[in-house]
Each structure stands twice: as C-alpha cells, then as structure tokens.
Design a protein around this motif. Structure first.
Motif, PDB file in Angstrom:
ATOM      1  N   PHE A  63       3.947  -8.557  16.012  1.00  0.00           N
ATOM      2  CA  PHE A  63       3.661  -9.151  14.699  1.00  0.00           C
ATOM      3  C   PHE A  63       2.161  -9.427  14.562  1.00  0.00           C
ATOM      4  CE2 PHE A  63       4.300 -13.190  11.956  1.00  0.00           C
ATOM      5  CZ  PHE A  63       4.337 -12.475  10.770  1.00  0.00           C
ATOM      6  N   LYS A 102       0.195  -6.042  14.383  1.00  0.00           N
ATOM      7  CA  LYS A 102       0.409  -5.333  13.110  1.00  0.00           C
ATOM      8  C   LYS A 102      -0.332  -6.020  11.964  1.00  0.00           C
ATOM      9  CE  LYS A 102       3.974  -3.510  10.090  1.00  0.00           C
ATOM     10  NZ  LYS A 102       5.405  -3.369   9.824  1.00  0.00           N
ATOM     11  N   GLN A 103      -0.325  -7.356  11.949  1.00  0.00           N
ATOM     12  CA  GLN A 103      -0.952  -8.109  10.856  1.00  0.00           C
ATOM     13  C   GLN A 103      -2.419  -8.461  11.148  1.00  0.00           C
ATOM     14  OE1 GLN A 103       0.576  -8.245   8.050  1.00  0.00           O
ATOM     15  NE2 GLN A 103       2.468  -7.431   8.937  1.00  0.00           N
ATOM     16  N   ARG A 106       7.898  -9.949  20.462  1.00  0.00           N
ATOM     17  CA  ARG A 106       7.919  -9.863  18.988  1.00  0.00           C
ATOM     18  C   ARG A 106       6.632 -10.433  18.403  1.00  0.00           C
ATOM     19  NH1 ARG A 106      12.755  -9.081  15.742  1.00  0.00           N
ATOM     20  NH2 ARG A 106      11.456 -10.045  14.164  1.00  0.00           N
ATOM     21  N   THR A 124       5.111 -13.400   6.863  1.00  0.00           N
ATOM     22  CA  THR A 124       3.970 -12.490   6.892  1.00  0.00           C
ATOM     23  C   THR A 124       2.901 -12.958   5.917  1.00  0.00           C
ATOM     24  OG1 THR A 124       5.385 -10.645   7.536  1.00  0.00           O
ATOM     25  CG2 THR A 124       3.250 -10.091   6.544  1.00  0.00           C
ATOM     26  N   ASP A 173       9.269 -13.850  12.653  1.00  0.00           N
ATOM     27  CA  ASP A 173       8.234 -12.820  12.561  1.00  0.00           C
ATOM     28  C   ASP A 173       8.655 -11.696  11.616  1.00  0.00           C
ATOM     29  OD1 ASP A 173       6.720 -14.166  14.456  1.00  0.00           O
ATOM     30  OD2 ASP A 173       7.231 -12.823  16.106  1.00  0.00           O
ATOM     31  N   SER A 174       7.666 -11.115  10.950  1.00  0.00           N
ATOM     32  CA  SER A 174       7.818  -9.893  10.145  1.00  0.00           C
ATOM     33  C   SER A 174       8.750 -10.024   8.947  1.00  0.00           C
ATOM     34  CB  SER A 174       8.264  -8.713  11.028  1.00  0.00           C
ATOM     35  OG  SER A 174       7.321  -8.512  12.061  1.00  0.00           O
TER      36      SER A 174
END
Length: 153
Positions: free
Chosen positions: A80, A83-84, A76, A46, A40-41
């Motif tokens: 993720f 946020k996305q 997590r 991403t 992730d991230s």
C-alpha cells in the motif's frame, strides 16, 4: 481503554513499514500524529493517506511525525505504501493492542450487519501528551484540519 486529553502517549511498540519497529513514546519529533484507518487500498483509506502525504513536508516542517495504523499485515502495508508513495510509516496492529489502547475498535454497521472494526480516528500528541482527538473522521478536508492544528501548537 479510551484516551483523554492530557494522557501520555502509550508506551507500545508496533511493527512498521521500512522493516522497523516503532515505539510510539520514543519518537524524536515534538508532535506525533497517529491516524487509524480501517483497511489498506480501500477508497476512503487511500484518499486519507494521499491527503496526509500531500501535506507531509508541512508536517515535517512543524516537527511532526505522521503514522498510519490499521490491522493489516506489514506485507499489505508495504504494498500500500509503495503503490501510493506515502512518505510516512504505516504500523501494523494485527493483534489490536494499539487499537484497544486508543479505543478505536467499535461496533460498526454495513449493509445491515453489525461487526467490530476500526473507527477512522486521529490523535495528536504534543510533547508526549494527547492534545487533540478527531473521532469518527470524515476524510474530506481532514488532513488539512490536522495540519492546521499541528501548525497552531
């Protein structure tokens, strides 16, 4: 175990975002896209997730479910995904059972060091049977290629 074309969708359950457990072989969609990514991230992961998200409505229109899988924790994954703004679920495979079933844990090299990790790979199941595999995926253009395949079946 390595899956081959024509193999059945594994009957495995995994914890997923949205406070749920997903049984891969019990999803209602005709087509199931399972993409494995390392972490992730990170930049590549991403970008890959954003590309699948950008095409999400077209996958849904083709009666396809997209699921992302890595060894990251649900916490997590939730961060993720939020946020996305991913419109699909992420599955946590901390014990690597799903990764092992799909054969995506392989030897990798980074800065001269060798380690075992997830090799970015995508699997498409149609009517419960494996129809297409993309091993060792390059991110650029990948989601579009998967979508084109999904729309062709």
């Amino acid at each position: 175990m390595n899956l081959e074309l024509g193999d059945a969708l594994p009957a495995l359950e995994r914890p997923a975002t949205g406070d749920q457990t997903i049984a891969l072989n019990k999803l209602p969609q005709r087509i199931v896209v399972v993409y494995f990514y390392p972490k992730d991230s990170t930049p590549g992961c991403t970008t890959e997730g954003r590309d699948f998200a950008a095409a999400h409505e077209q996958f849904v229109a083709a009666d396809a479910c997209v699921l992302g899988v890595s060894k990251d924790s649900i916490r997590r994954h939730e961060n993720f995904k939020a946020k996305q703004e991913f419109p699909f679920e992420l599955l946590s495979d901390e014990d690597e059972n799903l990764c092992q079933a799909f054969g995506v844990i392989q030897e990798k090299k980074l800065y001269g060091k060798t380690y075992m990790g997830i090799v970015r790979s995508t699997f498409v199941f149609v009517d419960g049977k494996l129809a297409k595999i993309w091993p060792k995926v390059k991110v650029k253009g990948h989601a579009e290629e998967v979508l084109a395949f999904v729309q062709s079946v």
